[in-house]
Design a protein around this motif. Structure first.
Motif, mmCIF file in Angstrom:
data_model
loop_
_atom_site.group_PDB
_atom_site.id
_atom_site.type_symbol
_atom_site.label_atom_id
_atom_site.label_comp_id
_atom_site.label_asym_id
_atom_site.label_seq_id
_atom_site.Cartn_x
_atom_site.Cartn_y
_atom_site.Cartn_z
ATOM 1 N N ALA A 116 -12.552 -114.503 36.948
ATOM 2 C CA ALA A 116 -13.676 -115.410 36.658
ATOM 3 C C ALA A 116 -13.960 -115.008 35.222
ATOM 4 N N GLU A 117 -14.124 -113.783 34.650
ATOM 5 C CA GLU A 117 -14.462 -113.302 33.289
ATOM 6 C C GLU A 117 -13.462 -113.376 32.182
ATOM 7 N N SER A 118 -12.075 -113.687 32.874
ATOM 8 C CA SER A 118 -10.987 -113.759 31.829
ATOM 9 C C SER A 118 -10.838 -114.635 30.581
ATOM 10 N N ASP A 119 -10.343 -114.336 29.786
ATOM 11 C CA ASP A 119 -9.908 -115.449 28.510
ATOM 12 C C ASP A 119 -8.375 -116.116 29.036
ATOM 13 N N LEU A 120 -7.478 -115.186 29.625
ATOM 14 C CA LEU A 120 -6.310 -115.549 29.795
ATOM 15 C C LEU A 120 -5.972 -114.912 31.385
ATOM 16 N N ILE A 121 -4.902 -115.568 32.025
ATOM 17 C CA ILE A 121 -4.559 -115.069 33.133
ATOM 18 C C ILE A 121 -3.273 -115.135 33.352
ATOM 19 N N LEU A 122 -2.199 -114.017 33.731
ATOM 20 C CA LEU A 122 -1.141 -113.835 33.779
ATOM 21 C C LEU A 122 -0.835 -113.792 35.432
ATOM 22 N N VAL A 123 -0.508 -114.982 36.106
ATOM 23 C CA VAL A 123 -0.146 -115.094 37.575
ATOM 24 C C VAL A 123 1.361 -114.529 37.675
ATOM 25 N N VAL A 124 1.499 -113.185 38.185
ATOM 26 C CA VAL A 124 2.757 -112.979 38.259
ATOM 27 C C VAL A 124 3.273 -113.079 39.648
ATOM 28 N N ILE A 125 4.584 -113.818 39.731
ATOM 29 C CA ILE A 125 5.101 -114.272 40.995
ATOM 30 C C ILE A 125 6.438 -113.345 41.349
ATOM 31 N N ASP A 126 6.822 -112.990 42.521
ATOM 32 C CA ASP A 126 8.307 -112.423 42.866
ATOM 33 C C ASP A 126 9.210 -113.737 42.534
ATOM 34 N N ALA A 127 9.902 -113.779 41.713
ATOM 35 C CA ALA A 127 11.026 -115.036 41.780
ATOM 36 C C ALA A 127 11.879 -114.991 42.464
ATOM 37 N N SER A 128 11.979 -113.957 43.396
ATOM 38 C CA SER A 128 13.023 -113.916 44.515
ATOM 39 C C SER A 128 12.348 -114.082 45.706
ATOM 40 N N ASP A 129 11.137 -114.587 45.643
ATOM 41 C CA ASP A 129 10.335 -114.796 47.040
ATOM 42 C C ASP A 129 9.815 -116.219 46.877
ATOM 43 N N GLN A 130 10.271 -116.926 47.657
ATOM 44 C CA GLN A 130 10.042 -118.566 47.596
ATOM 45 C C GLN A 130 8.620 -118.954 48.473
ATOM 46 N N SER A 131 8.042 -117.628 49.079
ATOM 47 C CA SER A 131 6.939 -118.125 49.984
ATOM 48 C C SER A 131 5.692 -117.610 49.272
#
Length: 453
Positions: free
Chosen positions: A295-310
């Protein structure tokens, strides 16, 4: 402190052992002291003299370089003497003690810059830019500070002040001649001018968030499901193992913050607890902090496991993930080969694929972060304007007063009330450049400076 006729002295370089130390003297006695240290010879302005520094007892304290700057062509606008000697803290202290014995007093924080302001060498916004320049952590912050030091903010503020003075002059003319009613065409013209001033003030206010990002560093939160590789990505970005990495879910239960530079920007990287759908008690506390940091951030890096489709994120978190501040980072490219990446979680948000393990895609990630950060800049012609919280407060009060004046004009309120609002706006503008007589405000501002500046 302000307006003092005293001659002041201070160490203008950091305290500690170094190759050189610079002692600065400013005030009416600076020329006399320069003559004494030169053995009676009159100092030549802006010419360097090399010699021994002898105290009043004739004891040689150091071998030094002396430079005299005659008023008003000096940093402070006063006669100024700069003494560059060896960076021995004991020697520097002995020199300062001798200068005090010759009639100086130790300078307060920011007093040299305050005197520069009081002598008209710079306006208040330029004086504040000196501190921004000293503390700039990235290329963009440095550019913004340099532009403000050279009067960029003043160039945008001056037309607003001039326009407001013109409106106020016309309004007060009707106050002086109360038998004259304000004709409709004049009301329409004043209305248009007040709208223009309000819009121009709003454009300056809009730069305040970018200014905070430049001064404090861009608060960049790394979040995502457990085992997506958030901590590995943090370690890869900062260049060493700062966060513990483990195949066990929920390794990060508290947030970890590190400062780095990415391209022209200073970045505050914040690694957060993984978003486990079934957390334990302690892990749940970490996830709550993740929501707060997002909520306080300027930028957010949403890290996702590319090998996980779920992959999925909590619906409550998605409210904080706008395309303007979010970047979906598909990690573990080394595990997916040439397979297509999953769809991003945030519509229209930028997407990049990386491998925190091998370093693949890290240059593209850095470039994407820079593009998102630069997109937060508000266009102000060729100038990079990034106002401070103090400027934003003054401008907000000016805009509010202009809005009140416009409302009164629309309602046909007495012209005296309109003039009162306009003067309030003018005073608020004046606080930015320092064109108001407010000694307490000035002393508080310059007290945040370092000694010697």
């Amino acid at each position: 402190m302000s307006g003092s006729p005293d001659t002041i002295c201070a160490l203008a370089t950091p305290v500690g052992t170094a190759a050189l130390a610079l002692v600065r003297v400013s005030g009416p006695e600076a020329r006399r002291i320069a003559v004494e240290l030169a053995g009676g010879a009159a100092p030549l302005p802006r010419q360097v003299r090399h010699g021994d520094y002898r105290d009043q007892a004739g004891v040689v304290l150091d071998e030094a370089v002396f430079t005299f700057f005659a008023a008003p062509r000096s940093y402070s606008g006063e006669d100024t003497l700069e003494i560059s000697g060896h960076g021995n803290p004991y020697v520097a202290q002995r020199i300062l003690e001798d200068l005090c014995a010759r009639g100086c007093r130790m300078a307060g924080p920011g007093e040299f810059t305050q005197r520069a302001f009081l002598h008209g060498r710079m306006d208040l916004s330029q004086a504040e830019a000196v501190m921004d320049l000293i503390h700039a952590r990235g290329e963009r912050a440095l550019a913004a500070a340099n532009q403000q030091l050279r009067g960029a903010l003043g160039r945008h503020l001056t037309p607003l002040v001039d326009g407001l003075l013109g409106v106020l002059a016309r309004v007060e003319a009707y106050i002086d001649f109360p038998e004259e009613d304000l004709p409709p065409e004049d009301r329409a013209q004043l209305q248009s001018e007040l709208e223009r001033l309000e819009a121009g003030t709003g454009r300056l206010i809009a730069t305040s968030h970018y200014g905070a990002m430049l001064r404090d560093g861009i608060k960049t939160v790394i979040l995502g499901p457990t085992n997506a590789g958030k901590s590995s990505l943090l370690n890869r970005l900062i260049g060493h193992d700062r966060a513990l990495v483990s195949p066990e879910p929920g390794t990060t239960r508290d947030f970890i913050e590190e400062r780095i530079n990415i391209g022209p920007h200073a970045i505050r990287l914040i690694d957060t607890a993984g978003l486990n759908p079934s957390p334990g008690a302690i892990e749940r506390l970490g996830i709550e902090q993740t929501f707060e940091r997002a909520a306080e951030s300027d930028l957010i890096l949403v890290v996702i496991d590319a090998s996980d489709q779920s992959h999925a994120l909590p619906p409550a978190l998605l409210a904080h993930l706008s395309a303007e501040k979010s970047l979906t980072v598909f990690n573990k490219l080394d595990l997916v080969g040439k397979k297509a990446l999953p769809a991003p979680l945030v519509p229209s948000a930028a997407t990049v694929g990386v491998s925190a393990l091998t370093g693949q895609g890290m240059d593209e990630l850095s470039q994407a972060i820079v593009r998102l950060a630069d997109a937060r800049q508000v266009a102000m012609g060729d100038d990079l304007i990034a106002i401070s919280a103090r400027h934003a407060d003054a401008l907000s009060r000016a805009r509010s007063a202009l809005r009140d004046a416009r409302d009164k004009l629309t309602r046909g309120a007495p012209i005296e009330l309109l003039a009162s609002d306009l003067r309030t706006a003018l005073d608020a503008y004046g606080e930015i450049s320092g064109k108001v007589d407010n000694e307490r405000m000035l002393d508080q501002l310059f007290a945040t400076f370092c000694i010697g500046k």
